[in-house]
Each structure stands twice: as structure tokens, then as C-alpha cells.
Enzyme design. Structure first.
Site, short mmCIF file in Angstrom:
data_model
loop_
_atom_site.label_atom_id
_atom_site.label_comp_id
_atom_site.label_asym_id
_atom_site.label_seq_id
_atom_site.Cartn_x
_atom_site.Cartn_y
_atom_site.Cartn_z
N GLY A 583 0.77 -1.27 0.04
CA GLY A 583 -0.08 -0.17 0.17
C GLY A 583 1.02 1.11 -0.08
O GLY A 583 1.96 1.25 0.54
N LYS A 584 0.31 2.23 -0.45
CA LYS A 584 1.13 3.55 -0.66
C LYS A 584 0.00 4.78 -0.18
O LYS A 584 -1.24 4.61 -0.57
CB LYS A 584 1.50 3.89 -1.83
CG LYS A 584 2.64 3.03 -2.41
CD LYS A 584 3.30 3.40 -3.21
CE LYS A 584 4.76 2.54 -3.43
NZ LYS A 584 5.47 3.12 -5.10
N GLY A 585 0.60 5.81 0.42
CA GLY A 585 -0.38 6.93 0.88
C GLY A 585 0.52 8.08 0.78
O GLY A 585 1.57 8.33 0.70
N GLY A 586 -0.29 9.15 1.49
CA GLY A 586 0.51 10.56 1.45
C GLY A 586 1.76 10.47 2.62
O GLY A 586 2.48 11.11 2.58
N PHE A 587 1.28 9.34 3.60
CA PHE A 587 2.19 9.35 4.98
C PHE A 587 3.46 8.59 4.47
O PHE A 587 4.57 8.59 4.98
CB PHE A 587 1.37 8.42 5.78
CG PHE A 587 0.92 7.17 5.43
CD1 PHE A 587 -0.35 7.13 4.80
CD2 PHE A 587 1.58 6.06 5.15
CE1 PHE A 587 -0.82 5.90 4.27
CE2 PHE A 587 1.14 4.90 4.68
CZ PHE A 587 -0.08 4.77 4.28
N THR A 589 4.72 4.52 2.62
CA THR A 589 4.44 3.06 2.00
C THR A 589 4.30 2.05 3.23
O THR A 589 4.79 2.15 4.33
CB THR A 589 5.75 2.70 0.99
OG1 THR A 589 6.02 3.83 0.23
CG2 THR A 589 5.42 1.47 0.66
N LYS A 603 3.94 0.34 8.37
CA LYS A 603 3.70 1.69 7.62
C LYS A 603 4.96 2.57 8.14
O LYS A 603 5.18 2.96 9.27
CB LYS A 603 2.35 2.27 8.06
CG LYS A 603 2.25 3.69 7.38
CD LYS A 603 0.83 4.21 7.62
CE LYS A 603 0.47 4.64 9.12
NZ LYS A 603 -0.63 5.20 9.48
N ASP A 699 -11.36 10.85 10.56
CA ASP A 699 -11.14 10.56 9.37
C ASP A 699 -11.77 9.12 9.01
O ASP A 699 -11.09 8.20 8.50
CB ASP A 699 -9.87 10.58 9.00
CG ASP A 699 -9.43 10.56 7.43
OD1 ASP A 699 -10.47 11.12 6.72
OD2 ASP A 699 -8.37 10.28 7.05
#
Length: 847
Positions: A583-587, A589, A603, A699
Site C-alpha cells: 500500500g501507498k499513501g501521503g504518509f 508506504t 507503515k 477521518d
């Protein structure tokens, strides 16, 4: 049951010996001989409950002199109500003017414990008066249970009172009277009464007796206490073609009468006005297999001259059933018999040819005989459970018998059903139950307990020695309390030998200057609660190493914390040098990893996301202190220089969004969607109402709801979460944060963050689950779309078409209603997560 009066029916006299009923009476009575306490005129054998009056209230009924108390001490659920004034006539018993209704729960139970205990025969009476209390003009129907056994189906009209009685020989110290919904209105009850009977009364059978009719002939007066010291209700009946007679002399109890029929009942009688006629009594059975027990009471209350005689026979459906019988002067004689195998019955009392006087009788009792299983929790175990509930003030839906029925076993309790008689408690989970004080001594009496979980409460004092004396105890979880040291040596010895899995909780550890974590075996085992984020990350001073034990339905048992603080090199080994991206996100990987045989998700905060370091700190801090089955579990973290990471339990099925929308090949069923919604709602409910101070997630969205292999849902991503740090706070003023489409408009316009902001976001998730549509797609906002479809009036057009109609329409409408209430533009009008959880639970059960 209709009485047809005295019909003209001449029959011939038949000489016949009385059936061997009395022999049966004596035989069964001997088999049931028990040392019992006789009911007393001082009401020592009475429990008299007026349902629906204020807690702590009591009074003496003016008609009967019976002392009534409020039902508040016998049940925790329900709502006090009163019948409409239209139905409050002067003749209506006072205790029928109020009632307790049960709009919640499908099963609600009164628990009574007569001081005379088990092995006694009791008359148990439930009384009902609808009186249009709910303004619906439609009386409900529901079932009445005695413990786990069905007693009767309750149905009646608006204005008539109804009494349901059962005579029952108890095998337990506890009597549970339960009202069970069948989906035809809300159950209610007006009064509940228990009367201890004499040991000899109705002792000619092993079954319980459900009252069909109790009739007193020759009077217009209803008799009960104190004329009848056992408070049986003797109803009069209006007849034609008969003559009423009465006497002023007392009527004694004859040797054949064990039922203690009151003298005042026996002082009146009837005979046919036309003395050549017979007396006829008819009724209908609900089925041919319905067994009846009949008691007919006779006493001669007229003066019979020397040249006169009264003698008669008893016929049932035209068959000679008994006689000849001659009533004894002012002395009660009982004729008892049992029968079945007919849909209707005609009882005839006919004079013999030798009789100069017409037939007569004074009273009749008719009962349906039923054999109850009486499967109950062993009294010793039940007593412990009620003591635990009282001692700790546990606020769970603990009602009725702890172990039965299977579908209503007390939350956190498991029982053994191998024994063919009484049930035993073998497991109890009181984790996160707010217990305080010392471990209750009553637990020593749970002699068959195998697993006891007292983790994450506020228990103090010494761990008692008796825990080591519970022979079958194999698992004992004491994590997260404040017990004194040392622990009992016998308990530690059992743990050392391997016969007891003893879980004591987190251990104090230090962190070396370079960040490598080493055990310090000389330190006592403690839990360090990190009050602020700043304190948490002063790593040169404190390092917390937390061992997570089995918590009440809060952890996957496969997850075991090796340590909370991991070095960067350890994280590299866990993730195979960050080789498997999931997974990947703004925070940053998310990587797949292994700690031993346990799968984890790691994470890692990207170096370019330094601004998210505060969110990283907040999430670690929150997950350190929050533990719930529907909140993702923390396995550990890394905070070494520029390397920041959080290690979670691995969620094999990713996030909800991956399964929900059109690109997903696997369509979630309607029931599974309800279960996921219920899971996520429970996690939010815990954050809002189970945490002190309350926490707002901030959120909530589909991608932050993760799914285990079995699709159990857990909330994740708590970097934006905020706590109400000051007691009594109703909101937090904060910079707007969240995700478009899920963001509460009240929060957006006022900057005032409340628990209702999460409720709004959850409502959007619930709409996504229901429709299969994302919150925002091609500029169409899901809330507006659902509103437009509601106006068309077809829920089938709202529900995700991929489900292909495999849902119940009423439940679907209810779920849509819940979601739309959550997304109300006014936060004040939105439900709490407590309300949402209860509503979804009902939908899930109904489905």
C-alpha cells in the site's frame, strides 16, 4: 370457557366404584415428599410486584391487603407506562393501572429468588392490562417463558385484563419469568406474583400446571387473598337455569382434599333449578394432545333430611368417569382426574336413580399439564454471577438465566452443556468492564471455571489464593490492573508447571541510547501510561514494551507482541528489506512483514512527509492505550532518527473500498455488509463512549476500515484523531481535517469537532455499503442521490444492484433510515454511536 348451564338430560344410574385416582395421588405424593415451608397468612411466601411503578415504591393494596413493591429491583430493561384513564375503572385492581413495556431487546426477563428456595411448589401469576397505553389501539402478541421453557402465548383485547398462572415445582433457587417478542408488537407486563404453596397441594403429578379455568359457583364475588391464604383467584360465573345456594357455617377440609380450598369458596354451590336435570360444563381444547388435569370440589351445604339423599355420577363426553359420589356435610371432597385425546369436552354431573336431590358442585379447577425441561444454570454458579453483577455494578444486558437459552447466554460467559441437568459456567470474560476494587471472593465458587479474563480493568489489592485452588482453571488473564505483589506462590507454581496460562501484562523496559531495546530483568512488571505525545517520544528516558494478552474479543489470538520498540535494522529484517509493498499513501508506504510466524503490516513514514510526524506520534500514542476487537491492533513502532514506522496486525483483505465498488470482482452480500457496518460502528462507539477521555477519529472512510481474512472490520489510521482532554468538553476547536465527501458540514463551517462529526462520516460509509457507490463520483454526492431516490419510494433502486435483491425490504429501509439520520445537516439531530450500534444490531439479528 363457556358454561352451558343445566341442560335437560336424563341419564340412568350406573353403579361404579370411584376410579383409582386417590391411589395415584398417594403414590405420587410419596414420591414427591419434600420438606417444604407452608405459605403463611403473613405473606411470608409471597412476592408481589407492581410492574411500572417508580423505583423504590411500595404500597398495601386496599382490596386485598397484599403488599406490593416496584419491579425495578427485579429487571433492568423496559420502560414505565400507564394505561389510559378511560380504562381506569373503580373496579380495576390498582396494580393493573401501570405496566412496564419492552421496546428494546427481543427477550426481557424478571429474576426472582424466593427465600424458601428450590424444591418447593409455587403458584406464579403474570397479569396484563393493555388499556391502549401506547395509543395504538392494537394489543401486541408475545410469548411468556418460565426460564428456558415456553409457558404461553399472550394475546388479548384492549379493555380486558388477563391473568396467566402456572403451578410449578422448582429445581432451582431462581425463577426467571421472560417476555419474548414474536414480532407482533412490544411485550409488556402489569404485575407479577409468586405464591408459595403447601407441599401437599397439587402433588399428584410431576408436570407443571398451566391454569385453564378456576371457577367458584353460586356467587357473584371474586375471591382471593385473604379468603384464600395462597391468593388463588376464584372467579364467579353467571349462569341460567341453575339455583345458587350458600351456607353461613364453615366448611372443613376433608381427608381427600390436599388443595386447601377456602371455606368461603366451598360455602356456595349450584344445582339445576329443574331438579330432574343434570349439570353440564363444556370447553374446547387447542389440540387433541392437550392434557387436562381436573379438580372438582364438592361439599354438602344444605340440610339433608333423613329421607333425602344426594348422589350423582360424573361423565366426560358421555363416558362414565366416576361415582357414585355423595357430598359430605360441610366437608370438602375432591374428585381428581386427568385426560386428553379430544378437541372438545362435555362434563356432566347427573343424579343417580337412588338420589332424591339434584346434583351439585361448589368449584372446579382445570389445568393444562406440561412437562418443562427446567434446564438452568447450577444455582451455585448463578449465585456467583448475580453477586458479580451486583458487586461491580456491571452494565451489560445480563438478564434471566446466565446459560440458557443458547441465543441469550450472558455476554462474556460460556457454559458447559454436556450435563443433562444443570449447566455449569466454564469461561468468563470481564475484560474492559470497568471493574474496580479487589477480586470478588464469590469467584471462588465457580468451581468448574476453565478460563477467567479480568484484563484491562481497575482492579487493585492482592491476587487471592483461591484462584490457585480452582482445579479446572487453565487460563487466567490479569493484564492491565494494579495488583499488589507478590503473587500467590501456588499460582506461580501452576504457571511454571504449565497447568495454568497466567497472563500478567506489560513489562517495564528501557531503551538504549542508540535505540536498541534490551530487557531489564531486574525491573518490576508495570504499565507506563504515556500522558502526552511529547512524553511518549522522550526515548532517551522511557521505552515502553507492552505484551498484549488475550483481551475480550479485542485481539486476533495469533498476534503476540514481542516488543513495542523496534530498531530500524529489526524493521528491515521484518519486511525483508522492504521488499513487499502492499500500500501507498501521503504518509509513505506500507510493507508486508513477518515477526516469527506472525504476519504484520509496516507503515513507514517517508522522509518527504516530515510534516506528518505529529500524526505518527498521535497514532502510536492512541494505539498504545486503545484496545478493542474492531480497532486495528498495534504490534510496535520504530522511531530511530529519520526512520519512523508503525507496525500493525496484518489485515489480509485490505480495506473496505477495495471490496465495495464496481472494480471489485467479489460482491459483498447484504448480510456481510451489515456485519461490516456493525463491526465499524462498535469500534467508533468504543472510542466515543468507552474511552476516557472520549476520542474522535476524525477521518472515518472506507479506506480506513480494514478487513481481516474472515472480513471482520477494524478501524485504522488514527493520525488525525483527537481526544477531549478536559472532562466535560463537548467539542474541540481545531483546524479542519478529513476527507472530502465524508467531512461533517457543521465541523467544516464552525471548526468545532464533536463525536457527531464521526457519526456523519460513518453515515456516508453506511450509504456506500448500502448503495455500492463512492461518496463522490462524477460530481454526484451520494447523500443527494439517496435523497432523490427516497422520494421515488423504492428501496430496491437504492440498494447496490449487484446484490440482486437478496435482502429483506424492511431491513433495507431501516438501514437507509439509520444512514440518513447520521448525515443530518444538524449535528444535534444525529444519533449517537450507541444508538447506531443498537439499531444495526437489530437489523443484523432480523436479517
Amino acid at each position: 370457557m363457556p358454561f352451558h348451564g343445566a341442560d335437560l338430560k336424563q341419564i340412568s344410574a350406573v353403579e361404579m366404584a370411584l376410579l383409582g385416582s386417590f391411589y395415584c395421588v398417594l403414590t405420587l405424593q410419596a414420591a414427591l415428599s419434600l420438606a417444604m415451608v407452608h405459605a403463611q397468612d403473613d405473606q411470608s411466601g409471597f412476592i408481589s410486584i407492581d410492574c411500572g411503578i417508580a423505583e423504590g415504591s411500595n404500597y398495601t393494596d386496599k382490596k386485598t391487603g397484599i403488599n406490593y413493591v416496584s419491579d425495578a429491583g427485579f429487571i433492568e430493561s423496559g420502560k414505565n407506562q400507564e394505561i389510559l384513564s378511560t380504562y381506569k375503572s373503580n373496579t380495576l385492581d390498582f396494580q393493573l393501572r401501570s405496566l412496564r413495556s419492552f421496546p428494546e431487546n427481543s427477550r426481557n426477563c424478571y429474576t426472582l429468588r424466593p427465600k424458601q428456595g428450590k424444591g418447593n411448589r409455587y403458584l406464579i401469576r403474570a397479569r396484563f392490562m393493555y388499556g391502549n397505553y401506547d395509543f395504538k389501539g392494537q394489543p401486541p402478541q408475545f410469548d411468556l417463558y418460565l426460564g428456558n421453557d415456553h409457558w404461553s402465548r399472550i394475546h388479548f383485547n384492549v379493555s380486558l385484563e388477563m391473568d396467566y398462572e402456572i403451578i410449578h415445582l422448582t429445581s432451582s433457587d431462581y425463577i426467571h419469568v421472560c417476555l419474548v417478542s414474536i414480532g407482533l408488537g412490544k411485550p409488556f407486563i402489569s404485575a407479577l406474583e409468586i405464591r408459595l404453596l403447601d407441599s401437599t397441594m397439587y402433588a399428584n403429578q410431576l408436570q407443571s400446571l398451566v391454569l385453564f379455568e378456576r371457577t367458584n359457583f353460586g356467587t357473584s364475588e371474586t375471591l382471593r387473598y385473604a379468603d384464600d391464604k395462597y391468593d388463588r383467584i376464584w372467579n364467579p360465573i353467571a349462569l341460567s337455569g341453575i339455583t345458587n345456594v350458600q351456607t353461613s357455617r364453615p366448611v372443613s377440609i376433608g381427608p381427600s382434599t390436599k388443595e386447601q380450598v377456602p371455606s368461603k369458596v366451598m360455602s356456595t354451590a349450584i344445582f339445576p333449578t329443574n331438579t330432574k336435570n343434570d349439570l353440564l360444563y363444556t370447553w374446547k381444547a387447542t389440540s387433541e394432545s392437550e392434557e387436562f388435569f381436573m379438580y372438582i370440589y364438592f361439599a354438602e351445604i344444605e340440610t339433608v333430611k333423613s329421607n333425602e339423599s344426594r348422589e350423582f355420577m360424573i361423565y366426560l363426553n358421555g363416558v362414565n368417569w366416576g361415582g357414585p359420589i355423595s357430598p359430605v356435610d360441610h366437608t370438602t371432597t375432591t374428585y381428581f382426574t386427568s385426560f386428553f385425546n379430544s378437541s372438545s369436552y362435555e362434563l356432566t354431573i347427573g343424579r343417580t336413580q337412588n338420589s332424591t336431590l339434584p346434583p351439585m358442585y361448589n368449584a372446579i379447577e382445570l389445568y393444562n399439564a406440561i412437562r418443562l425441561q427446567q434446564r438452568q444454570t447450577e444455582d451455585q454458579d448463578a449465585t456467583v454471577m448475580w453477586s458479580i453483577k451486583s458487586t461491580y455494578g456491571i452494565k451489560r444486558n445480563w438478564q434471566g438465566d446466565p446459560c440458557v437459552p443458547n441465543g441469550s447466554v450472558w455476554d462474556g460467559v460460556s457454559c458447559s452443556y454436556n450435563d443433562t441437568y444443570n449447566l455449569r459456567i466454564i469461561s468468563m470474560n470481564l475484560s474492559f468492564s470497568g471493574l474496580s476494587g479487589e477480586i470478588a471472593p464469590a469467584l471462588a465458587n465457580l468451581t468448574m471455571i476453565q478460563s477467567l479474563d479480568l484484563s484491562y480493568n481497575n482492579l487493585t489489592g492482592s491476587v487471592p489464593n483461591f484462584l490457585a485452588s480452582l482445579d479446572f482453571l487453565r487460563i487466567l488473564n490479569l493484564t492491565g490492573n494494579s495488583f499488589k505483589r507478590p503473587l500467590p506462590s501456588k499460582l506461580l507454581e501452576k504457571a511454571k508447571q504449565g497447568s495454568l496460562a497466567l497472563r500478567l501484562g506489560p513489562h517495564l523496559k528501557k531503551c538504549c541510547p542508540k535505540g536498541s531495546c534490551k530487557k531489564n530483568k531486574n525491573k518490576k512488571v508495570v504499565i507506563i501510561v504515556i500522558a502526552t505525545v511529547a512524553t511518549l517520544f522522550v526515548l532517551s528516558t522511557i521505552l515502553v514494551v507492552l505484551w498484549i494478552a488475550k483481551r475480550r474479543q479485542t485481539q486476533d489470538p495469533s498476534i503476540e507482541l514481542r516488543k513495542q520498540c523496534f530498531t530500524y535494522s529489526e524493521v528491515q529484517r521484518i519486511t525483508d528489506s522492504f521488499n513487499n509493498v502492499i500500500g501507498k499513501g501521503g504518509f509513505g508506504t506500507v510493507f508486508y512483514g513477518l515477526i516469527g510466524d506472525t504476519r504484520v503490516a509496516v507503515k513507514m513514514l517517508s522522509e518527504s512527509s516530515a510534516q506528518r510526524y505529529k500524526e505518527f506520534q498521535a497514532e502510536v500514542s492512541l494505539l498504545m492505550s486503545v484496545h478493542h476487537k474492531n480497532i486495528t491492533s498495534l504490534v510496535g513502532y520504530c522511531d530511530e532518527g529519520k526512520h519512523k514506522g508503525i507496525i500493525y496486525e496484518y489485515m489480509a483483505n485490505g480495506n473496505l473500498g477495495m471490496h465495495l465498488f464496481d472494480e471489485s470482482p467479489n460482491v459483498l452480500s447484504w448480510k456481510k455488509r451489515l456485519q461490516i457496518a456493525y463491526d465499524a460502528a462498535q469500534g467508533l462507539e468504543y472510542m466515543h463512549h468507552g474511552c476516557q477521555p472520549p476520542i474522535v477519529h476524525r477521518d472515518v472512510k472506507c479506506t480506513n476500515i480494514l478487513l481481516k481474512k474472515n472480513l471482520q472490520a477494524k478501524l485504522a489510521d488514527f493520525g488525525l484523531s483527537r481526544a477531549f482532554t478536559t472532562e466535560g468538553d463537548t467539542h474541540v476547536s481545531t483546524i479542519i481535517a478529513g476527507t472530502p465527501g465524508y467531512l461533517d458540514p457543521d465541523y467544516f463551517t464552525t471548526n468545532r469537532l464533536t463525536e457527531k462529526s464521526d457519526v456523519y462520516s460513518f453515515g456516508v460509509v453506511l450509504l456506500e455499503l448500502t448503495t455500492g457507490r463512492p461518496a463522490i463520483s462524477t460530481d454526484i454526492y451520494i447523500i443527494r442521490w439517496v435523497k432523490s431516490m427516497i422520494e421515488k419510494g423504492s428501496v430496491e433502486d437504492i440498494i447496490d444492484p449487484r446484490i440482486q435483491g437478496e435482502f429483506e425490504t424492511n431491513i433495507a429501509w431501516k438501514v437507509v433510515d439509520i444512514a440518513m439520520a447520521c448525515v443530518d445537516s444538524s449535528s444535534v439531530e444525529r444519533p449517537t454511536m450507541n444508538d447506531v450500534v443498537m439499531d444495526l444490531k437489530k437489523c443484523l439479528k432480523a436479517e
